[in-house]
Motif scaffolding. Structure first.
Motif, mmCIF file in Angstrom:
data_model
loop_
_atom_site.group_PDB
_atom_site.id
_atom_site.type_symbol
_atom_site.label_atom_id
_atom_site.label_comp_id
_atom_site.label_asym_id
_atom_site.label_seq_id
_atom_site.Cartn_x
_atom_site.Cartn_y
_atom_site.Cartn_z
ATOM 1 N N LYS A 23 44.777 51.700 36.725
ATOM 2 C CA LYS A 23 43.691 52.841 35.881
ATOM 3 C C LYS A 23 42.887 51.963 35.539
ATOM 4 O O LYS A 23 41.451 51.888 34.745
ATOM 5 C CB LYS A 23 44.269 53.352 34.940
ATOM 6 C CG LYS A 23 45.300 52.575 33.248
ATOM 7 C CD LYS A 23 45.370 53.647 32.394
ATOM 8 C CE LYS A 23 45.830 52.954 30.997
ATOM 9 N NZ LYS A 23 46.453 53.644 30.067
ATOM 10 N N ASP A 24 43.200 50.469 34.850
ATOM 11 C CA ASP A 24 41.679 49.575 34.450
ATOM 12 C C ASP A 24 41.116 49.117 35.574
ATOM 13 O O ASP A 24 41.720 48.453 37.037
ATOM 14 C CB ASP A 24 42.607 48.621 33.904
ATOM 15 C CG ASP A 24 41.565 47.341 32.824
ATOM 16 O OD1 ASP A 24 40.448 47.900 32.554
ATOM 17 O OD2 ASP A 24 42.779 46.625 32.706
ATOM 18 N N GLU A 25 39.736 49.184 35.136
ATOM 19 C CA GLU A 25 39.147 48.749 35.865
ATOM 20 C C GLU A 25 39.045 46.844 36.990
ATOM 21 O O GLU A 25 38.981 46.739 37.729
ATOM 22 C CB GLU A 25 37.415 48.384 36.109
ATOM 23 C CG GLU A 25 36.599 48.279 36.658
ATOM 24 C CD GLU A 25 36.835 49.261 37.972
ATOM 25 O OE1 GLU A 25 36.088 48.987 39.087
ATOM 26 O OE2 GLU A 25 36.527 50.880 37.860
ATOM 27 N N GLU A 26 39.067 46.023 35.924
ATOM 28 C CA GLU A 26 39.280 45.116 36.357
ATOM 29 C C GLU A 26 40.347 44.626 36.754
ATOM 30 O O GLU A 26 40.486 43.839 37.593
ATOM 31 C CB GLU A 26 39.372 44.271 34.890
ATOM 32 C CG GLU A 26 39.765 42.875 35.212
ATOM 33 C CD GLU A 26 38.590 42.096 35.617
ATOM 34 O OE1 GLU A 26 38.621 40.840 36.075
ATOM 35 O OE2 GLU A 26 37.440 42.224 35.384
ATOM 36 N N ASN A 27 41.974 45.173 37.269
ATOM 37 C CA ASN A 27 42.676 45.521 37.790
ATOM 38 C C ASN A 27 42.809 45.747 39.077
ATOM 39 O O ASN A 27 43.441 45.074 39.552
ATOM 40 C CB ASN A 27 44.577 46.560 36.961
ATOM 41 C CG ASN A 27 44.893 45.180 35.399
ATOM 42 O OD1 ASN A 27 44.235 44.244 35.393
ATOM 43 N ND2 ASN A 27 45.123 46.082 34.479
ATOM 44 N N ARG A 28 41.601 46.696 39.059
ATOM 45 C CA ARG A 28 42.010 47.807 40.353
ATOM 46 C C ARG A 28 40.656 46.220 41.533
ATOM 47 O O ARG A 28 40.912 46.260 42.408
ATOM 48 C CB ARG A 28 40.767 48.665 40.803
ATOM 49 C CG ARG A 28 41.848 50.206 40.292
ATOM 50 C CD ARG A 28 40.936 51.337 40.088
ATOM 51 N NE ARG A 28 40.016 50.936 39.632
ATOM 52 C CZ ARG A 28 39.993 51.955 38.750
ATOM 53 N NH1 ARG A 28 41.047 52.514 38.042
ATOM 54 N NH2 ARG A 28 38.414 52.176 37.456
ATOM 55 N N LYS A 29 39.959 45.604 41.006
ATOM 56 C CA LYS A 29 38.545 44.359 41.069
ATOM 57 C C LYS A 29 39.772 43.624 41.933
ATOM 58 O O LYS A 29 39.633 43.109 42.765
ATOM 59 C CB LYS A 29 38.000 44.167 40.692
ATOM 60 C CG LYS A 29 36.834 43.706 40.824
ATOM 61 C CD LYS A 29 35.808 43.177 40.022
ATOM 62 C CE LYS A 29 34.390 42.187 41.066
ATOM 63 N NZ LYS A 29 34.264 41.881 40.040
ATOM 64 N N GLN A 30 40.554 42.898 41.309
ATOM 65 C CA GLN A 30 42.012 41.708 40.923
ATOM 66 C C GLN A 30 42.876 42.367 42.128
ATOM 67 O O GLN A 30 43.072 41.162 42.962
ATOM 68 C CB GLN A 30 42.886 41.486 40.144
ATOM 69 C CG GLN A 30 41.344 40.836 38.967
ATOM 70 C CD GLN A 30 42.875 40.772 37.640
ATOM 71 O OE1 GLN A 30 43.913 40.812 37.606
ATOM 72 N NE2 GLN A 30 42.680 39.975 36.469
ATOM 73 N N VAL A 31 43.147 43.269 42.319
ATOM 74 C CA VAL A 31 43.826 44.220 44.020
ATOM 75 C C VAL A 31 42.903 44.223 44.891
ATOM 76 O O VAL A 31 43.555 43.478 46.004
ATOM 77 C CB VAL A 31 44.867 45.122 43.030
ATOM 78 C CG1 VAL A 31 45.368 46.007 44.384
ATOM 79 C CG2 VAL A 31 45.690 45.142 41.952
ATOM 80 N N VAL A 32 41.630 44.653 45.018
ATOM 81 C CA VAL A 32 41.141 44.266 45.512
ATOM 82 C C VAL A 32 40.266 43.107 46.421
ATOM 83 O O VAL A 32 40.944 42.957 48.022
ATOM 84 C CB VAL A 32 39.779 45.150 45.979
ATOM 85 C CG1 VAL A 32 38.886 45.222 46.518
ATOM 86 C CG2 VAL A 32 40.116 46.798 45.775
ATOM 87 N N ASP A 33 40.711 42.044 45.432
ATOM 88 C CA ASP A 33 39.662 41.373 45.836
ATOM 89 C C ASP A 33 41.186 40.355 46.357
ATOM 90 O O ASP A 33 40.868 39.582 47.661
ATOM 91 C CB ASP A 33 39.307 40.018 44.338
ATOM 92 C CG ASP A 33 38.360 40.723 44.497
ATOM 93 O OD1 ASP A 33 37.528 41.221 44.939
ATOM 94 O OD2 ASP A 33 37.374 40.404 42.887
ATOM 95 N N LYS A 34 42.366 40.744 45.791
ATOM 96 C CA LYS A 34 43.384 39.486 46.343
ATOM 97 C C LYS A 34 43.481 39.655 47.994
ATOM 98 O O LYS A 34 44.364 39.022 48.622
ATOM 99 C CB LYS A 34 44.446 39.788 45.589
ATOM 100 C CG LYS A 34 46.026 39.320 45.998
ATOM 101 C CD LYS A 34 46.192 37.181 45.884
ATOM 102 C CE LYS A 34 46.829 36.908 46.233
ATOM 103 N NZ LYS A 34 47.318 35.411 45.833
ATOM 104 N N ALA A 35 43.500 41.482 48.040
ATOM 105 C CA ALA A 35 44.354 41.807 49.453
ATOM 106 C C ALA A 35 42.728 41.730 50.877
ATOM 107 O O ALA A 35 43.279 41.492 51.763
ATOM 108 C CB ALA A 35 43.286 43.574 49.374
ATOM 109 N N LYS A 36 41.830 41.224 49.915
ATOM 110 C CA LYS A 36 40.102 41.405 50.893
ATOM 111 C C LYS A 36 40.971 39.260 51.579
ATOM 112 O O LYS A 36 40.678 38.957 52.925
ATOM 113 C CB LYS A 36 38.843 41.118 50.404
ATOM 114 C CG LYS A 36 38.643 42.477 49.615
ATOM 115 C CD LYS A 36 37.051 42.853 49.608
ATOM 116 C CE LYS A 36 36.949 44.373 49.683
ATOM 117 N NZ LYS A 36 35.578 44.762 49.132
ATOM 118 N N SER A 37 41.672 38.673 50.048
ATOM 119 C CA SER A 37 41.403 36.801 50.507
ATOM 120 C C SER A 37 42.800 37.211 51.734
ATOM 121 O O SER A 37 42.487 35.851 52.369
ATOM 122 C CB SER A 37 41.939 36.213 48.659
ATOM 123 O OG SER A 37 43.306 36.706 48.845
ATOM 124 N N VAL A 38 43.603 37.927 51.306
ATOM 125 C CA VAL A 38 44.711 37.594 51.980
ATOM 126 C C VAL A 38 44.509 37.961 53.249
ATOM 127 O O VAL A 38 44.810 37.832 54.356
ATOM 128 C CB VAL A 38 46.281 38.717 51.589
ATOM 129 C CG1 VAL A 38 46.969 39.132 52.989
ATOM 130 C CG2 VAL A 38 46.688 38.432 50.133
#
Length: 95
Positions: A23-38
């Motif tokens: 629900k937190d925008e910062e957490n969503r951004k971290q998840v998306v960035d991590k998925a892109k790097s993986v």
């Protein structure tokens, strides 16, 4: 019957935890960035074990070299088929 309830409860708790976390925008951004790097790291061809399977004498994988010396040709055949397909694709794109 009870296993189904346990799986349902675990799934509900996990889904709720993920929803709360996302629900937190910062957490969503971290998840998306991590998925892109993986995803970008996973797509690198250097990490594929197929390259090692086709040339067991050149790798440090002694188990694979031992299997080939005992008569296993699966890795070598797969590597040869893969490189042949790549060669055909390159020839088609160059002509």
């Amino acid at each position: 019957m009870k296993k189904r309830w346990i799986y349902t409860a675990v799934g509900a708790v996990t889904g709720g935890a993920i929803a709360y976390f996302m629900k937190d925008e910062e957490n969503r951004k971290q998840v998306v960035d991590k998925a892109k790097s993986v995803k970008s790291n996973f797509g690198q061809k250097d990490d594929l074990p197929v390259e090692e399977a086709g040339r067991p004498e050149e790798t440090a994988d002694h188990d694979n070299a031992k299997m080939v010396s005992e008569g296993s040709q699966f890795g070598v055949q797969y590597y040869n088929e893969l490189t042949e397909k790549e060669r055909e694709i390159l020839e088609k794109s160059n002509s």
